[in-house]
Write a protein that holds these residues in place. Structure first.
Motif, PDB file in Angstrom:
ATOM      1  N   MET A   1      83.090  16.555  46.842  1.00  0.00           N
ATOM      2  CA  MET A   1      81.928  17.045  46.198  1.00  0.00           C
ATOM      3  C   MET A   1      81.034  18.125  47.232  1.00  0.00           C
ATOM      4  SD  MET A   1      80.282  16.949  43.584  1.00  0.00           S
ATOM      5  CE  MET A   1      80.510  15.724  42.611  1.00  0.00           C
ATOM      6  N   LEU A   2      80.800  17.617  48.380  1.00  0.00           N
ATOM      7  CA  LEU A   2      79.960  18.477  49.248  1.00  0.00           C
ATOM      8  C   LEU A   2      80.279  19.523  49.580  1.00  0.00           C
ATOM      9  CD1 LEU A   2      78.784  15.355  51.776  1.00  0.00           C
ATOM     10  CD2 LEU A   2      77.487  16.347  49.791  1.00  0.00           C
ATOM     11  N   LYS A   3      81.826  19.777  49.838  1.00  0.00           N
ATOM     12  CA  LYS A   3      82.488  21.017  50.133  1.00  0.00           C
ATOM     13  C   LYS A   3      82.515  22.025  48.904  1.00  0.00           C
ATOM     14  CE  LYS A   3      85.658  19.171  53.622  1.00  0.00           C
ATOM     15  NZ  LYS A   3      87.085  19.320  53.910  1.00  0.00           N
ATOM     16  N   ASP A   4      81.812  21.410  47.740  1.00  0.00           N
ATOM     17  CA  ASP A   4      82.064  22.337  46.473  1.00  0.00           C
ATOM     18  C   ASP A   4      80.799  23.059  46.473  1.00  0.00           C
ATOM     19  OD1 ASP A   4      84.503  21.767  46.023  1.00  0.00           O
ATOM     20  OD2 ASP A   4      83.827  19.639  44.834  1.00  0.00           O
ATOM     21  N   ILE A   5      79.759  23.040  47.321  1.00  0.00           N
ATOM     22  CA  ILE A   5      78.537  23.723  47.241  1.00  0.00           C
ATOM     23  C   ILE A   5      78.604  24.786  47.850  1.00  0.00           C
ATOM     24  CG2 ILE A   5      75.908  23.627  48.007  1.00  0.00           C
ATOM     25  CD1 ILE A   5      76.256  20.643  48.139  1.00  0.00           C
ATOM     26  N   ARG A  60      85.248  40.897  44.165  1.00  0.00           N
ATOM     27  CA  ARG A  60      86.578  40.485  44.740  1.00  0.00           C
ATOM     28  C   ARG A  60      86.564  39.137  45.439  1.00  0.00           C
ATOM     29  NH1 ARG A  60      88.680  46.141  47.717  1.00  0.00           N
ATOM     30  NH2 ARG A  60      88.668  47.197  45.713  1.00  0.00           N
ATOM     31  N   VAL A  61      85.425  38.186  44.799  1.00  0.00           N
ATOM     32  CA  VAL A  61      85.482  36.796  45.303  1.00  0.00           C
ATOM     33  C   VAL A  61      86.371  36.101  44.289  1.00  0.00           C
ATOM     34  CG1 VAL A  61      83.967  34.856  45.681  1.00  0.00           C
ATOM     35  CG2 VAL A  61      83.299  37.281  46.299  1.00  0.00           C
ATOM     36  N   PRO A  62      87.331  35.272  44.822  1.00  0.00           N
ATOM     37  CA  PRO A  62      87.894  34.449  43.969  1.00  0.00           C
ATOM     38  C   PRO A  62      87.157  33.923  43.037  1.00  0.00           C
ATOM     39  CG  PRO A  62      88.935  34.100  46.054  1.00  0.00           C
ATOM     40  CD  PRO A  62      87.757  34.834  46.522  1.00  0.00           C
ATOM     41  N   PHE A  63      87.574  33.850  41.631  1.00  0.00           N
ATOM     42  CA  PHE A  63      86.977  33.091  40.689  1.00  0.00           C
ATOM     43  C   PHE A  63      86.763  31.607  40.804  1.00  0.00           C
ATOM     44  CE2 PHE A  63      86.501  31.059  36.455  1.00  0.00           C
ATOM     45  CZ  PHE A  63      85.185  31.499  36.109  1.00  0.00           C
ATOM     46  N   GLY A  64      87.889  30.888  41.267  1.00  0.00           N
ATOM     47  CA  GLY A  64      87.865  29.460  41.543  1.00  0.00           C
ATOM     48  C   GLY A  64      86.847  29.170  42.706  1.00  0.00           C
ATOM     49  N   PHE A  65      86.885  29.989  43.760  1.00  0.00           N
ATOM     50  CA  PHE A  65      85.804  29.762  44.871  1.00  0.00           C
ATOM     51  C   PHE A  65      84.235  29.545  44.350  1.00  0.00           C
ATOM     52  CE2 PHE A  65      83.071  30.731  48.288  1.00  0.00           C
ATOM     53  CZ  PHE A  65      83.702  29.908  49.451  1.00  0.00           C
ATOM     54  N   ILE A  66      84.164  30.780  43.299  1.00  0.00           N
ATOM     55  CA  ILE A  66      82.505  30.717  42.748  1.00  0.00           C
ATOM     56  C   ILE A  66      82.382  29.622  41.928  1.00  0.00           C
ATOM     57  CG2 ILE A  66      81.179  32.258  41.232  1.00  0.00           C
ATOM     58  CD1 ILE A  66      82.667  34.728  42.177  1.00  0.00           C
ATOM     59  N   ARG A  68      83.599  26.599  41.980  1.00  0.00           N
ATOM     60  CA  ARG A  68      83.449  25.373  42.749  1.00  0.00           C
ATOM     61  C   ARG A  68      81.961  24.682  42.855  1.00  0.00           C
ATOM     62  NH1 ARG A  68      86.302  26.112  48.338  1.00  0.00           N
ATOM     63  NH2 ARG A  68      84.457  25.465  48.979  1.00  0.00           N
ATOM     64  N   GLY A  69      80.833  25.698  42.894  1.00  0.00           N
ATOM     65  CA  GLY A  69      79.652  25.062  42.849  1.00  0.00           C
ATOM     66  C   GLY A  69      79.308  24.374  41.770  1.00  0.00           C
ATOM     67  N   LEU A  70      79.688  24.572  40.518  1.00  0.00           N
ATOM     68  CA  LEU A  70      79.535  23.752  39.397  1.00  0.00           C
ATOM     69  C   LEU A  70      79.597  22.439  39.522  1.00  0.00           C
ATOM     70  CD1 LEU A  70      80.997  26.501  36.565  1.00  0.00           C
ATOM     71  CD2 LEU A  70      78.639  26.171  37.284  1.00  0.00           C
ATOM     72  N   LYS A  71      80.403  21.836  40.199  1.00  0.00           N
ATOM     73  CA  LYS A  71      80.804  20.663  40.391  1.00  0.00           C
ATOM     74  C   LYS A  71      79.731  19.616  40.987  1.00  0.00           C
ATOM     75  CE  LYS A  71      85.811  21.179  41.392  1.00  0.00           C
ATOM     76  NZ  LYS A  71      86.973  20.681  42.454  1.00  0.00           N
ATOM     77  N   ALA A  72      78.842  20.449  41.645  1.00  0.00           N
ATOM     78  CA  ALA A  72      77.477  19.672  42.277  1.00  0.00           C
ATOM     79  C   ALA A  72      76.579  19.428  41.323  1.00  0.00           C
ATOM     80  CB  ALA A  72      77.172  20.684  43.479  1.00  0.00           C
TER      81      ALA A  72
END
Length: 266
Positions: A1-5, A60-66, A68-72
């Motif tokens: 969870m913390l890494k998803d910020i 050009r930032v991967p959509f999955g990386f962007i 990830r912040g929604l999990k928080a």
């Protein structure tokens, strides 16, 4: 969870958004966030979705990386959706005991969910495409007019950029502390609310100590480089607007006008 910020992190890439002036990105982010509260129609959210998708594509930032912040903010998102879904008056579609789901509640909860998701993604996209140094310079130049009334704009911009930069650092530090405590037999999952709150003490104490230590190291490093505030400082890379920034401002104005007009669309 913390890494998803993802807020406060920078993703290096060679894109149009990365090359934009930080002042342009700050203005664009503010316009986008304001536009989400201007419109309340489906057409407006379709337009906001198209604009956000276009910016993500250009970054050009991967959509999955962007995302990830929604999990928080998942819990906050569920609370917001539930309250609007069950406690909005209107045409009842389904009744479950004392709770009821209305057509107006479904519409409002959907818009609120989209608004919160786009707030997180839009804010994260700015920090992912802007370095902390650029963010500091952009904030300082954007708020420069406040310096005429005695407000220390440079210091405020520096503190805000450092705070953003420390978000991923402290989350990583927290993750390390949790893993270290679990390796020593700490249990953060079982028990009631009070027990879980007490279990957080072995995490908070070393986290605060680490934060103060990093702050002291940062202060020492700034003093060693003769940092004494913004008075008389020059920029190694002065901010200069390019043609792409002017084109971006034109696109922002058109977008804001369309979003304002979308309030009157069916």
């Amino acid at each position: 969870m913390l890494k998803d910020i993802t807020l406060g992190q920078y993703y290096p890439a060679d894109s149009i958004l990365h090359r934009l002036d930080p002042r342009t990105k700050l203005a664009g982010t503010m316009i986008f966030l304001i536009s989400l509260f201007i419109t309340s129609s489906a057409a407006g959210y379709v337009l906001a979705t198209a604009a956000l998708a276009g910016c993500i594509k250009m970054s050009r930032v991967p959509f999955g990386f962007i995302t990830r912040g929604l999990k928080a903010v998942f819990i906050l998102l569920m609370i917001s959706v539930s309250f609007n879904m069950f406690f909005t008056d209107g045409t009842v579609l389904l009744r479950i005991g004392l709770l009821k789901i209305t057509a107006e509640g479904l519409k409002l909860s959907g818009f609120m969910a989209l608004r919160l998701i786009y707030l997180v993604i839009g804010s994260s996209l700015m920090t992912l495409t802007t370095t902390p140094t650029q963010l500091t310079d952009g904030l300082e130049r954007s708020l420069g007019f406040l310096g005429r009334v005695g407000i220390p704009v440079h210091d405020i911009a520096m503190m805000m950029s450092i705070a953003l930069r420390f978000i991923p650092i402290l989350t990583e530090e927290t993750d390390k502390i949790i893993k270290a405590q679990k390796a020593r037999g700490a249990d953060f999952e079982t028990g009631g609310l009070i027990r879980k709150a007490k279990a957080m003490i072995p995490i908070l104490v070393p986290l605060f100590i680490a934060a103060f230590r990093r702050a002291a190291d940062l202060a020492l490093a700034m003093e060693a480089r003769c940092y004494n505030g913004g008075e008389g400082r020059t920029k190694m890379k002065p901010l200069v607007y390019a043609h792409r920034d002017r084109a971006a401002y034109i696109a922002m104005v058109l977008y804001l006008l369309l979003m304002t007009a979308s309030r009157f669309w069916a």
